[in-house]
Design a protein around this motif. Structure first.
Motif, mmCIF file in Angstrom:
data_model
loop_
_atom_site.group_PDB
_atom_site.id
_atom_site.type_symbol
_atom_site.label_atom_id
_atom_site.label_comp_id
_atom_site.label_asym_id
_atom_site.label_seq_id
_atom_site.Cartn_x
_atom_site.Cartn_y
_atom_site.Cartn_z
ATOM 1 N N GLY A 34 -7.750 46.832 -10.777
ATOM 2 C CA GLY A 34 -6.983 47.169 -11.784
ATOM 3 C C GLY A 34 -7.332 48.381 -12.569
ATOM 4 N N GLN A 35 -8.162 49.304 -12.345
ATOM 5 C CA GLN A 35 -8.871 50.462 -13.049
ATOM 6 C C GLN A 35 -7.882 51.375 -13.493
ATOM 7 O OE1 GLN A 35 -11.977 51.802 -10.374
ATOM 8 N NE2 GLN A 35 -13.618 50.558 -11.211
ATOM 9 N N TRP A 36 -6.736 51.539 -12.553
ATOM 10 C CA TRP A 36 -5.713 52.478 -13.002
ATOM 11 C C TRP A 36 -4.659 51.751 -13.717
ATOM 12 C CZ3 TRP A 36 -5.562 56.186 -8.327
ATOM 13 C CH2 TRP A 36 -6.652 56.891 -8.352
ATOM 14 N N GLY A 37 -4.574 50.325 -13.681
ATOM 15 C CA GLY A 37 -3.472 49.705 -13.992
ATOM 16 C C GLY A 37 -2.816 50.154 -15.431
ATOM 17 N N ALA A 38 -3.472 50.656 -16.172
ATOM 18 C CA ALA A 38 -2.759 50.947 -17.638
ATOM 19 C C ALA A 38 -1.955 52.408 -17.451
ATOM 20 C CB ALA A 38 -3.857 51.102 -18.701
ATOM 21 N N ASP A 39 -1.997 53.254 -16.582
ATOM 22 C CA ASP A 39 -1.444 54.129 -16.173
ATOM 23 C C ASP A 39 -0.195 54.105 -15.557
ATOM 24 O OD1 ASP A 39 -0.920 57.120 -16.172
ATOM 25 O OD2 ASP A 39 -2.805 57.823 -15.119
ATOM 26 N N ARG A 40 0.760 53.799 -15.951
ATOM 27 C CA ARG A 40 2.198 53.325 -15.515
ATOM 28 C C ARG A 40 2.754 54.719 -14.873
ATOM 29 N NH1 ARG A 40 1.971 49.315 -13.435
ATOM 30 N NH2 ARG A 40 1.342 47.668 -14.858
ATOM 31 N N VAL A 95 -3.884 55.643 8.005
ATOM 32 C CA VAL A 95 -4.099 56.575 6.664
ATOM 33 C C VAL A 95 -3.355 55.749 5.578
ATOM 34 C CG1 VAL A 95 -4.363 58.799 5.448
ATOM 35 C CG2 VAL A 95 -5.139 58.524 7.609
ATOM 36 N N PRO A 96 -2.110 55.879 5.788
ATOM 37 C CA PRO A 96 -1.249 55.046 4.650
ATOM 38 C C PRO A 96 -1.574 53.609 4.416
ATOM 39 C CG PRO A 96 0.380 56.378 5.899
ATOM 40 C CD PRO A 96 -1.147 56.411 6.762
ATOM 41 N N MET A 97 -1.781 52.971 5.738
ATOM 42 C CA MET A 97 -2.183 51.559 5.453
ATOM 43 C C MET A 97 -3.440 51.406 4.785
ATOM 44 S SD MET A 97 -3.419 48.837 8.408
ATOM 45 C CE MET A 97 -4.904 49.911 8.878
ATOM 46 N N MET A 98 -4.645 51.883 4.869
ATOM 47 C CA MET A 98 -5.809 52.043 4.175
ATOM 48 C C MET A 98 -5.522 52.492 2.540
ATOM 49 S SD MET A 98 -8.605 53.117 6.707
ATOM 50 C CE MET A 98 -7.825 55.046 7.071
ATOM 51 N N LEU A 99 -4.942 53.462 2.433
ATOM 52 C CA LEU A 99 -4.582 53.981 1.033
ATOM 53 C C LEU A 99 -3.509 53.057 0.254
ATOM 54 C CD1 LEU A 99 -5.018 56.601 -0.905
ATOM 55 C CD2 LEU A 99 -2.999 57.485 0.183
ATOM 56 N N ASN A 100 -2.640 52.514 0.932
ATOM 57 C CA ASN A 100 -1.939 51.345 0.190
ATOM 58 C C ASN A 100 -2.856 50.199 -0.019
ATOM 59 O OD1 ASN A 100 0.826 52.327 -0.016
ATOM 60 N ND2 ASN A 100 1.161 52.136 2.014
ATOM 61 N N THR A 101 -3.592 49.872 0.464
ATOM 62 C CA THR A 101 -4.515 48.626 0.552
ATOM 63 C C THR A 101 -5.256 48.982 -0.961
ATOM 64 O OG1 THR A 101 -4.680 48.051 2.772
ATOM 65 C CG2 THR A 101 -6.227 47.397 1.276
ATOM 66 N N TRP A 102 -5.782 50.247 -0.794
ATOM 67 C CA TRP A 102 -6.812 50.662 -1.927
ATOM 68 C C TRP A 102 -6.003 50.747 -3.312
ATOM 69 C CZ3 TRP A 102 -7.033 55.384 -4.878
ATOM 70 C CH2 TRP A 102 -8.354 55.322 -5.689
ATOM 71 N N LEU A 103 -4.687 51.320 -3.118
ATOM 72 C CA LEU A 103 -4.015 51.407 -4.362
ATOM 73 C C LEU A 103 -3.235 50.182 -4.881
ATOM 74 C CD1 LEU A 103 -1.877 54.735 -3.284
ATOM 75 C CD2 LEU A 103 -3.626 54.454 -4.997
ATOM 76 N N PHE A 107 -3.886 49.570 -9.007
ATOM 77 C CA PHE A 107 -2.804 49.342 -9.875
ATOM 78 C C PHE A 107 -2.171 48.145 -10.009
ATOM 79 C CE2 PHE A 107 -2.224 53.800 -8.483
ATOM 80 C CZ PHE A 107 -2.241 54.345 -9.981
ATOM 81 N N VAL A 108 -2.566 47.020 -8.987
ATOM 82 C CA VAL A 108 -2.153 45.605 -9.154
ATOM 83 C C VAL A 108 -0.671 45.461 -8.696
ATOM 84 C CG1 VAL A 108 -2.406 43.502 -9.913
ATOM 85 C CG2 VAL A 108 -4.288 45.235 -10.400
ATOM 86 N N ASN A 109 -0.147 46.488 -7.987
ATOM 87 C CA ASN A 109 1.243 46.790 -7.851
ATOM 88 C C ASN A 109 1.557 45.989 -6.309
ATOM 89 O OD1 ASN A 109 3.904 47.426 -7.386
ATOM 90 N ND2 ASN A 109 3.697 49.608 -8.128
ATOM 91 N N VAL A 110 2.388 45.015 -6.282
ATOM 92 C CA VAL A 110 2.579 44.414 -4.895
ATOM 93 C C VAL A 110 3.163 45.150 -4.035
ATOM 94 C CG1 VAL A 110 2.768 41.919 -6.095
ATOM 95 C CG2 VAL A 110 4.659 43.055 -5.924
ATOM 96 N N ALA A 111 3.805 46.421 -4.542
ATOM 97 C CA ALA A 111 4.634 47.175 -3.500
ATOM 98 C C ALA A 111 3.799 47.915 -2.559
ATOM 99 C CB ALA A 111 5.469 48.292 -4.364
ATOM 100 N N PHE A 112 2.257 48.304 -2.920
ATOM 101 C CA PHE A 112 1.451 48.853 -2.181
ATOM 102 C C PHE A 112 0.975 47.677 -1.565
ATOM 103 C CE2 PHE A 112 0.788 51.534 -6.222
ATOM 104 C CZ PHE A 112 1.111 52.561 -5.815
ATOM 105 N N GLY A 113 0.707 46.473 -1.612
ATOM 106 C CA GLY A 113 0.474 45.387 -0.665
ATOM 107 C C GLY A 113 1.262 45.295 0.469
ATOM 108 N N TYR A 114 2.550 45.323 -0.021
ATOM 109 C CA TYR A 114 3.481 45.121 0.981
ATOM 110 C C TYR A 114 3.806 46.329 1.902
ATOM 111 C CZ TYR A 114 5.485 41.234 -1.749
ATOM 112 O OH TYR A 114 5.757 39.915 -2.409
#
Length: 138
Positions: A34-40, A95-103, A107-114
């Motif tokens: 969550g390092q970027w979690g506050a930046d909505r 590349v999107p799979m790895m980037l989505n995992t990192w993001l 951001f602790v946003n489940v959309a990236f996890g899905y």
């Protein structure tokens, strides 16, 4: 043929391994969540970008070898073209799979996890096997 398959399998395996390493490192609190979690605003823009990229690249990668230009290049150049186009197809998924995992962990946003999970599942449809290699060379 065998060396091309081994290279493509290595590319696919390493990308899954990198994503798995992200999960292990973040879940065990070795890396900070969550390092970027506050930046909505950044969360919103990254989510839109990754949703569009994931939605566009998955069907594109699944149909890539059906295009006449790609199919003719594979038939004329053989293993060299198969390695080039196979690497491109894996990159469009991995590349999107790895980037989505990192993001997801930034951001602790489940959309990236899905989206990362969808990328992983899509990888099963293009995983380089001997049978698929022979079919795509025809």
């Amino acid at each position: 043929m065998k060396s091309v398959l081994n290279i493509l399998r290595l590319e696919a395996g390493l990308s899954v391994l990198i994503s798995l390493c992200f999960v292990v490192l973040y879940e065990n609190d070795i890396l900070l969540v969550g390092q970027w979690g506050a930046d909505r605003i950044a969360d919103y823009y990254w989510a839109i970008f990754m949703e569009v990229a994931t939605i566009c690249l998955i069907p594109l990668s699944l149909r890539l070898f059906k295009w006449k230009h790609v199919a003719s290049a594979i038939h004329s150049d053989g293993d060299k073209a198969m390695l080039r186009w196979g690497t491109l197809r894996l990159a469009m998924l991995c590349v999107p799979m790895m980037l989505n995992t990192w993001l997801y962990y930034q951001f602790v946003n489940v959309a990236f996890g899905y989206m990362g999970i969808i990328g992983l599942l899509s990888l099963a449809f293009v995983y380089p096997t001997r049978t698929r290699y022979i079919q795509e060379m025809k």
